[in-house]
Design a protein around this motif. Structure first.
Motif, PDB file in Angstrom:
ATOM      1  N   ASP A 174       0.856  -1.180   0.000  1.00  0.00           N
ATOM      2  CA  ASP A 174       0.000   0.000   0.000  1.00  0.00           C
ATOM      3  C   ASP A 174       0.897   1.236   0.000  1.00  0.00           C
ATOM      4  N   TRP A 175       0.553   2.221  -0.825  1.00  0.00           N
ATOM      5  CA  TRP A 175       1.339   3.462  -0.901  1.00  0.00           C
ATOM      6  C   TRP A 175       1.288   4.237   0.408  1.00  0.00           C
ATOM      7  N   ASP A 210       4.481   5.268   2.502  1.00  0.00           N
ATOM      8  CA  ASP A 210       4.683   6.675   2.834  1.00  0.00           C
ATOM      9  C   ASP A 210       4.863   6.839   4.346  1.00  0.00           C
TER      10      ASP A 210
END
Length: 112
Positions: free
Chosen positions: A4-5, A9
């Motif tokens: 998942d981005w 992040d």
């Protein structure tokens, strides 16, 4: 997708935060050593100055007379005192002779 981005992040944000804290901590730790390095440099300069002064004092002390020199000087001064005493005795004898000659001349009135 398997990643998942948002998770990536968040993970990179935590890593960046850890890097920032660790670099701040390292800077805080090494700032004292820089101050110590400067203080050590000042102390070394002061020590070199003191060593220079000490060398000058030792040089002057080496030029001063030692115990044997002072003993020889004392003996020479004593010898001079004895010689001056002898000269003083001789001068007294000359003075007495001069006074006797003067008295003789005064009493005889220069008669021949």
């Amino acid at each position: 997708m398997w990643f998942d981005w948002k998770t990536l992040d968040a993970f990179l944000g935590v890593v960046a935060l850890l890097i920032a804290f660790s670099s701040a901590f390292y800077t805080w730790l090494t700032s004292g050593s820089r101050k110590n390095t400067e203080a050590i440099a000042e102390l070394k300069a002061d020590m070199e100055h003191q060593e220079t002064r000490l060398d000058r004092v030792e040089t002057k002390l080496d030029a001063l007379p030692d115990r044997d020199d002072l003993h020889r000087l004392d003996k020479q001064i004593e010898g001079m005192g004895v010689r001056f005493g002898a000269v003083e005795d001789t001068l007294r004898a000359v003075q007495r002779a001069t006074e006797r000659i003067s008295d003789y001349l005064l009493k005889s009135g220069g008669k021949q």
